[in-house]
Design an enzyme around this catalytic site. Structure first.
Site, PDB file in Angstrom:
ATOM      1  N   GLY A  49       1.344 -10.420  -3.305  1.00 51.38           N
ATOM      2  CA  GLY A  49       1.815 -10.784  -1.963  1.00 51.38           C
ATOM      3  C   GLY A  49       3.017  -9.941  -1.586  1.00 51.38           C
TER       4      GLY A  49
ATOM      5  CD  GLN B 216       9.248 -12.978   6.559  1.00 51.10           C
ATOM      6  OE1 GLN B 216      10.359 -13.474   6.510  1.00 51.10           O
ATOM      7  NE2 GLN B 216       8.999 -11.866   7.208  1.00 51.10           N
TER       8      GLN B 216
ATOM      9  CB  SER C 268       7.286  -9.697  -1.625  1.00 51.73           C
ATOM     10  OG  SER C 268       6.472 -10.477  -2.481  1.00 51.73           O
TER      11      SER C 268
ATOM     12  CG  ASN D 274      -3.852 -21.017  -3.072  1.00 56.71           C
ATOM     13  OD1 ASN D 274      -3.433 -19.871  -2.986  1.00 56.71           O
ATOM     14  ND2 ASN D 274      -3.633 -21.920  -2.139  1.00 56.71           N
TER      15      ASN D 274
ATOM     16  CG  HIS E  79       7.494 -26.259  -5.863  1.00 58.97           C
ATOM     17  ND1 HIS E  79       8.808 -26.441  -5.510  1.00 58.97           N
ATOM     18  CD2 HIS E  79       6.940 -25.490  -4.887  1.00 58.97           C
ATOM     19  CE1 HIS E  79       9.042 -25.795  -4.371  1.00 58.97           C
ATOM     20  NE2 HIS E  79       7.923 -25.218  -3.976  1.00 58.97           N
TER      21      HIS E  79
END
EC number: 1.1.1.37
Length: 327
Positions: A11, A15, A17, A105, A187
């Site tokens: 990725g 944003q 990264s 995912n 999380h």
């Protein structure tokens, strides 16, 4: 100067990264004496944008940046990789059920797990940032049978840092004076921010704040901070997530401070009664490039109920993608 290490980031045109890569190249993650080769993975439509990020990295003239690879091929991105930060994930779209998000995912992270297994260094350290991070880490780990499950971790350091910040503000102290903050579990909004062992200037945190604030303000504020940032910013946490990823890998690679611990989503060995094999956030100490779960903490009924609730959510997530997990 040390030999360069290879750091894969997925990725890589996104944003998070964009806040992450420049700090890795500057030495914030692995130290000011450790050159890095960045191996950047993106989906094909984002390769042009990724080329722009690579151009900017070049233009910083970082002394520690020994090379950049940009690719849409996981076998290239993970080749001989020493560290991998799996940032890219499918975001939840309008009308998308949670199970659809998990399945989308699962497809991404099973491919990446296989590529890590087949192409990366056998000593690779993997941090999953892309959500749902714990279950994505589990999927990648299960698809990499030749790599120790201890080498796959999920990021709860952002939650840990949020917990530190909220407590520092409430007690009027510096974050430097707080130790042993702790996030248990997933999380997600079921995570359990636990203050029972936390110290502020060496004093028990729960002796400095009232129980009502702890239960009805602190815990939900930390649990829901990600949603609050989306509501305020119109976009999810990016710079703070990148910062937490750097904190997580730095401590894992270089060691945690004495007399403190960090929260890491790691492979459960059954500690504290949590089901073995889940990726669950525990208090961890790191040294010599390895982590271990802090043992012997007293768990009261209040904590046990919260720890079990977040464990149950992780079991449900795992069961939702069960058919995609290798035996």
């Amino acid at each position: 100067m040390k030999a360069p290490v290879r750091v894969t980031v997925t990725g890589a045109a996104g944003q998070i990264s964009y806040s992450l890569l420049f700090r890795i190249a500057a030495g914030d993650m692995l130290g000011k004496d450790q050159p890095v080769i960045l191996q950047l993975l993106e989906i094909t439509p984002a390769l042009k944008a990724l080329q722009g990020v690579a151009m900017e990295l070049d233009d910083c003239a970082f002394p520690l940046l020994a090379g950049i690879v940009t690719t849409d091929d996981p076998s290239v991105a993970f080749k001989d990789s020493d560290y991998a930060l799996l940032v890219g994930a499918r975001p939840r779209g309008p009308g998308m059920e949670r199970k659809d998000l998990l399945a989308a995912n699962a497809a991404i992270f099973s491919v990446q797990g296989k590529a890590i297994n087949d192409h990366a260094s056998k000593n690779i350290k993997v941090l999953v940032v892309g959500n749902p991070a714990n279950t994505n880490a589990l999927i990648a780990q299960r698809n990499a049978p030749d790599i120790s499950p201890r080498q796959f971790t999920a990021m709860t350091r952002l939650d840990h840092n949020r917990a530190l910040s909220q407590l520092a503000t409430k007690t009027g102290t510096s974050i430097n004076n707080i130790t042993k903050a702790l996030i248990w579990g997933n999380h997600s909004s079921t995570q359990y921010p636990d203050l029972h062992n936390t110290l502020v200037d060496g004093k028990p945190a729960l002796s400095l704040v009232d129980q009502a604030w702890y239960e009805s303000d602190y815990i939900p504020t930390v649990q829901q901070r990600g949603a609050a940032i989306i509501a305020a910013r119109g976009a999810s946490s990016a710079a703070s997530a990148a910062n937490a990823a750097i904190n997580h890998i730095r401590d894992w690679a270089l060691g945690t401070p004495a007399n403190d611990w960090v929260s890491m989503g790691v492979y459960s060995d059954g500690s504290y009664g949590i089901e073995k094999g889940l990726i669950y956030s525990f208090p961890c100490v790191c040294k010599n490039g390895d982590w271990e779960i802090v043992q012997g903490l007293d768990i009261n009924e209040f904590s046990r109920a919260k720890m079990t609730a977040t464990e149950k959510e992780l079991q449900e997530e795992r069961d939702a993608v069960k058919e995609l997990l290798p035996a």
